[in-house]
Scaffold this motif. Structure first.
Motif, PDB file in Angstrom:
ATOM      1  N   LEU A  58       0.818  -1.211   0.000  1.00 12.10           N
ATOM      2  CA  LEU A  58       0.000   0.000   0.000  1.00 12.10           C
ATOM      3  C   LEU A  58       0.854   1.265   0.000  1.00 12.10           C
ATOM      4  CD1 LEU A  58      -2.775  -1.073   2.535  1.00 12.10           C
ATOM      5  CD2 LEU A  58      -3.077  -0.645   0.095  1.00 12.10           C
ATOM      6  N   LEU A  59       1.997   1.212   0.670  1.00 16.60           N
ATOM      7  CA  LEU A  59       2.864   2.398   0.723  1.00 16.60           C
ATOM      8  C   LEU A  59       3.402   2.771  -0.654  1.00 16.60           C
ATOM      9  CD1 LEU A  59       4.886   1.759   4.011  1.00 16.60           C
ATOM     10  CD2 LEU A  59       3.197   3.557   3.607  1.00 16.60           C
ATOM     11  N   ARG A  60       3.454   1.815  -1.559  1.00 14.13           N
ATOM     12  CA  ARG A  60       3.956   2.096  -2.909  1.00 14.13           C
ATOM     13  C   ARG A  60       2.862   2.600  -3.845  1.00 14.13           C
ATOM     14  NH1 ARG A  60       6.602  -2.956  -1.935  1.00 14.13           N
ATOM     15  NH2 ARG A  60       5.051  -4.011  -3.245  1.00 14.13           N
ATOM     16  N   ARG A  61       1.645   2.667  -3.347  1.00 18.33           N
ATOM     17  CA  ARG A  61       0.535   3.082  -4.198  1.00 18.33           C
ATOM     18  C   ARG A  61       0.087   4.503  -3.866  1.00 18.33           C
ATOM     19  NH1 ARG A  61      -3.366  -2.290  -4.764  1.00 18.33           N
ATOM     20  NH2 ARG A  61      -1.777  -3.642  -5.722  1.00 18.33           N
ATOM     21  N   GLN A  62      -0.560   5.099  -4.825  1.00 22.65           N
ATOM     22  CA  GLN A  62      -1.014   6.475  -4.663  1.00 22.65           C
ATOM     23  C   GLN A  62      -2.280   6.528  -3.818  1.00 22.65           C
ATOM     24  OE1 GLN A  62      -2.027   8.340  -8.342  1.00 22.65           O
ATOM     25  NE2 GLN A  62      -2.447  10.344  -7.437  1.00 22.65           N
ATOM     26  N   SER A  63      -2.367   7.562  -2.991  1.00 23.89           N
ATOM     27  CA  SER A  63      -3.571   7.785  -2.193  1.00 23.89           C
ATOM     28  C   SER A  63      -4.575   8.592  -3.002  1.00 23.89           C
ATOM     29  CB  SER A  63      -3.227   8.533  -0.899  1.00 23.89           C
ATOM     30  OG  SER A  63      -2.376   7.762  -0.087  1.00 23.89           O
ATOM     31  N   VAL A  64      -5.795   8.121  -3.009  1.00 28.66           N
ATOM     32  CA  VAL A  64      -6.873   8.803  -3.724  1.00 28.66           C
ATOM     33  C   VAL A  64      -7.941   9.176  -2.708  1.00 28.66           C
ATOM     34  CG1 VAL A  64      -8.603   8.633  -5.542  1.00 28.66           C
ATOM     35  CG2 VAL A  64      -6.392   7.500  -5.815  1.00 28.66           C
ATOM     36  N   ALA A  65      -8.396  10.414  -2.767  1.00 24.13           N
ATOM     37  CA  ALA A  65      -9.381  10.900  -1.804  1.00 24.13           C
ATOM     38  C   ALA A  65     -10.635  11.359  -2.535  1.00 24.13           C
ATOM     39  CB  ALA A  65      -8.808  12.058  -0.992  1.00 24.13           C
ATOM     40  N   PRO A  66     -11.794  11.306  -1.877  1.00 26.38           N
ATOM     41  CA  PRO A  66     -13.020  11.831  -2.490  1.00 26.38           C
ATOM     42  C   PRO A  66     -12.876  13.318  -2.807  1.00 26.38           C
ATOM     43  CG  PRO A  66     -13.517  10.516  -0.543  1.00 26.38           C
ATOM     44  CD  PRO A  66     -12.044  10.701  -0.565  1.00 26.38           C
ATOM     45  N   ALA A  67     -13.585  13.753  -3.806  1.00 30.44           N
ATOM     46  CA  ALA A  67     -13.467  15.143  -4.244  1.00 30.44           C
ATOM     47  C   ALA A  67     -13.896  16.125  -3.163  1.00 30.44           C
ATOM     48  CB  ALA A  67     -14.304  15.352  -5.510  1.00 30.44           C
ATOM     49  N   ASN A  68     -14.854  15.738  -2.337  1.00 27.96           N
ATOM     50  CA  ASN A  68     -15.382  16.650  -1.323  1.00 27.96           C
ATOM     51  C   ASN A  68     -14.747  16.459   0.055  1.00 27.96           C
ATOM     52  OD1 ASN A  68     -17.233  17.762  -3.165  1.00 27.96           O
ATOM     53  ND2 ASN A  68     -18.696  16.104  -2.779  1.00 27.96           N
ATOM     54  N   SER A  69     -13.706  15.658   0.137  1.00 23.86           N
ATOM     55  CA  SER A  69     -13.072  15.432   1.437  1.00 23.86           C
ATOM     56  C   SER A  69     -12.312  16.675   1.877  1.00 23.86           C
ATOM     57  CB  SER A  69     -12.119  14.240   1.362  1.00 23.86           C
ATOM     58  OG  SER A  69     -11.084  14.484   0.424  1.00 23.86           O
ATOM     59  N   GLY A  70     -12.158  16.804   3.195  1.00 25.69           N
ATOM     60  CA  GLY A  70     -11.509  17.983   3.745  1.00 25.69           C
ATOM     61  C   GLY A  70     -10.183  17.680   4.411  1.00 25.69           C
ATOM     62  N   PHE A  71      -9.766  18.619   5.233  1.00 24.05           N
ATOM     63  CA  PHE A  71      -8.461  18.549   5.880  1.00 24.05           C
ATOM     64  C   PHE A  71      -8.378  17.382   6.858  1.00 24.05           C
ATOM     65  CE2 PHE A  71      -5.731  20.041   9.443  1.00 24.05           C
ATOM     66  CZ  PHE A  71      -4.524  20.020   8.764  1.00 24.05           C
ATOM     67  N   ILE A  72      -9.458  17.126   7.569  1.00 20.51           N
ATOM     68  CA  ILE A  72      -9.466  16.052   8.564  1.00 20.51           C
ATOM     69  C   ILE A  72      -9.189  14.699   7.906  1.00 20.51           C
ATOM     70  CG2 ILE A  72     -10.861  14.846  10.289  1.00 20.51           C
ATOM     71  CD1 ILE A  72     -10.043  17.618  11.137  1.00 20.51           C
ATOM     72  N   PHE A  73      -9.716  14.515   6.716  1.00 24.44           N
ATOM     73  CA  PHE A  73      -9.534  13.244   6.014  1.00 24.44           C
ATOM     74  C   PHE A  73      -8.057  12.948   5.789  1.00 24.44           C
ATOM     75  CE2 PHE A  73      -9.136  10.683   2.187  1.00 24.44           C
ATOM     76  CZ  PHE A  73     -10.048   9.668   2.405  1.00 24.44           C
ATOM     77  N   TRP A  74      -7.273  13.971   5.501  1.00 25.60           N
ATOM     78  CA  TRP A  74      -5.865  13.760   5.178  1.00 25.60           C
ATOM     79  C   TRP A  74      -4.990  13.607   6.418  1.00 25.60           C
ATOM     80  CZ3 TRP A  74      -4.487  12.147   0.670  1.00 25.60           C
ATOM     81  CH2 TRP A  74      -5.242  12.490  -0.462  1.00 25.60           C
ATOM     82  N   ILE A  75      -5.334  14.281   7.498  1.00 26.87           N
ATOM     83  CA  ILE A  75      -4.454  14.215   8.671  1.00 26.87           C
ATOM     84  C   ILE A  75      -4.794  13.049   9.596  1.00 26.87           C
ATOM     85  CG2 ILE A  75      -4.116  16.710   8.610  1.00 26.87           C
ATOM     86  CD1 ILE A  75      -5.885  16.881  11.122  1.00 26.87           C
ATOM     87  N   MET A  76      -5.963  12.430   9.407  1.00 21.28           N
ATOM     88  CA  MET A  76      -6.368  11.368  10.330  1.00 21.28           C
ATOM     89  C   MET A  76      -5.354  10.237  10.438  1.00 21.28           C
ATOM     90  SD  MET A  76      -7.766   8.094  10.605  1.00 21.28           S
ATOM     91  CE  MET A  76      -8.855   7.599   9.282  1.00 21.28           C
ATOM     92  N   PRO A  77      -4.801   9.695   9.343  1.00 20.17           N
ATOM     93  CA  PRO A  77      -3.833   8.597   9.502  1.00 20.17           C
ATOM     94  C   PRO A  77      -2.637   8.976  10.369  1.00 20.17           C
ATOM     95  CG  PRO A  77      -4.556   8.764   7.224  1.00 20.17           C
ATOM     96  CD  PRO A  77      -5.084   9.972   7.921  1.00 20.17           C
ATOM     97  N   TRP A  78      -2.173  10.207  10.226  1.00 20.54           N
ATOM     98  CA  TRP A  78      -1.031  10.644  11.024  1.00 20.54           C
ATOM     99  C   TRP A  78      -1.416  10.842  12.483  1.00 20.54           C
ATOM    100  CZ3 TRP A  78       3.585  10.235   8.878  1.00 20.54           C
ATOM    101  CH2 TRP A  78       3.666  10.227   7.480  1.00 20.54           C
ATOM    102  N   VAL A  79      -2.629  11.313  12.724  1.00 20.90           N
ATOM    103  CA  VAL A  79      -3.091  11.483  14.107  1.00 20.90           C
ATOM    104  C   VAL A  79      -3.158  10.131  14.814  1.00 20.90           C
ATOM    105  CG1 VAL A  79      -5.047  12.181  15.551  1.00 20.90           C
ATOM    106  CG2 VAL A  79      -4.341  13.614  13.634  1.00 20.90           C
ATOM    107  N   LEU A  80      -3.641   9.111  14.108  1.00 19.56           N
ATOM    108  CA  LEU A  80      -3.721   7.781  14.711  1.00 19.56           C
ATOM    109  C   LEU A  80      -2.347   7.299  15.164  1.00 19.56           C
ATOM    110  CD1 LEU A  80      -6.215   5.792  12.424  1.00 19.56           C
ATOM    111  CD2 LEU A  80      -6.686   7.404  14.262  1.00 19.56           C
ATOM    112  N   VAL A  81      -1.376   7.421  14.283  1.00 18.48           N
ATOM    113  CA  VAL A  81      -0.039   6.911  14.591  1.00 18.48           C
ATOM    114  C   VAL A  81       0.631   7.750  15.677  1.00 18.48           C
ATOM    115  CG1 VAL A  81       2.263   6.481  13.648  1.00 18.48           C
ATOM    116  CG2 VAL A  81       0.238   5.910  12.297  1.00 18.48           C
TER     117      VAL A  81
END
Length: 317
Positions: A58-81
């Motif tokens: 998965l780390l070698r693949r591109q991340s795709v996000a919904p068009a209407n997603s916001g800032f929280i969607f992107w930072i959540m994985p880092w917050v978990l770790v």
């Protein structure tokens, strides 16, 4: 070491190494759980290292996000770790005191666990996916039911020892300073139940339930972001297991930063983690699923036991 005391360089190095090792071992812990599940189901299943392969792919693949997603969607994985690493740095896993007492207060750790769940659930809503939103609602509902039990159990132990510092609690119980033994035993049972749920086990979460509601909040994640989410969820299982061990099974730790003491304490810790994940895996795969609407009936008796532990503490038992 005082909670407000700045740790020395040796303790800081130990805290960092401890957190890095937890991060590296998280896929191994989840892989071990999958192996147990496969054996109980009488199938071959994936190998114990399969989660490492999945995350690397998965780390070698591109991340795709919904068009209407916001800032929280992107930072959540880092917050978990990051939140789990902060707790991992503070846990007295191989020493009798917390190597990073700044985040070694149990109140701080409870807040970090709450932040983990908050961002995990909020990311599903932020993705604007109806399916992810349902999963987020389910996650928050489960948190409302479980977190009071966990908080009450840990606070009862803290009141029994007389401090909220995780290192002091672990040290006191390890040296048999059990002023209220019955209270501590009841709190330990309740805490084990609550942390079992926090680890995402059946009947409260479905095995391999990416297609169900358990991982609804991560439905829209892909690529490296999904790898970080999986790493964070696996790290949480390892951290909460060690949180339980640090408080209620605190024996076998090093009294100093000597190599021999740390090495033997690490071996003992690995054995304890093996037993914890083995028991959790056996319980997880031998219990029937419970409908989500009936979960409160399963959790409420545990809350009553936590209240009973508080009553025993008041009466000095």
């Amino acid at each position: 070491m005082s909670p407000l005391e700045m740790p020395t360089a040796g303790w800081i190095v130990l805290a960092i190494v401890q957190a890095i090792l937890m991060l590296m071992l998280a896929p191994l812990a989840t892989g071990f759980s999958r192996v147990i599940r496969a054996k109980i189901h009488s199938r071959q299943g994936p190998g114990v290292l399969q989660d490492y392969r999945d995350i690397a792919k998965l780390l070698r693949r591109q991340s795709v996000a919904p068009a209407n997603s916001g800032f929280i969607f992107w930072i959540m994985p880092w917050v978990l770790v990051v939140t789990m690493l902060l707790i991992g740095m503070a846990l007295p896993t191989v020493t009798q005191v917390s190597p990073f007492p700044i985040s070694g207060d149990i109140i701080t750790d409870i807040y970090l666990l709450a932040i983990f769940r908050f961002f995990f659930a909020l990311s599903g809503i932020d993705s604007n996916s109806m399916f992810a939103g349902i999963g987020s609602s389910r996650e928050l509902t489960l948190g409302i039911l479980v977190e009071p039990i966990l908080i009450l159990a840990i606070v009862v132990v803290a009141l029994s020892v007389g401090t909220t510092d995780l290192g002091y609690i672990s040290h006191a119980l390890a040296n048999n300073h059990w002023q209220h033994p019955l209270t501590v035993v009841l709190a330990g049972l309740v805490c084990a139940f609550a942390l079992f749920i926090e680890m995402g086990k059946v009947p409260f979460d479905g095995a391999e339930a990416e297609q169900e509601l358990q991982e609804g909040p991560v439905t829209e994640y892909s690529g490296s972001a999904l790898a970080m989410v999986k790493l964070g969820l696996g790290l949480k299982q390892l951290v909460v297991a060690q949180l339980f061990l640090a408080i209620f099974i605190p024996w076998g730790k090093a009294s100093s930063l000597s190599f021999g003491g740390l090495f033997s304490a690490s071996i003992i810790l690995l054995i304890k983690l093996f037993v914890v994940f083995l028991i959790a895996g056996l319980v997880e795969n031998t219990m029937a699923r419970v409908r989500f609407t009936q979960i409160h009936r399963t959790i409420f008796p545990a809350f009553l036991v936590a209240v009973l532990a508080l009553i025993f503490l008041i009466f000095g038992w």
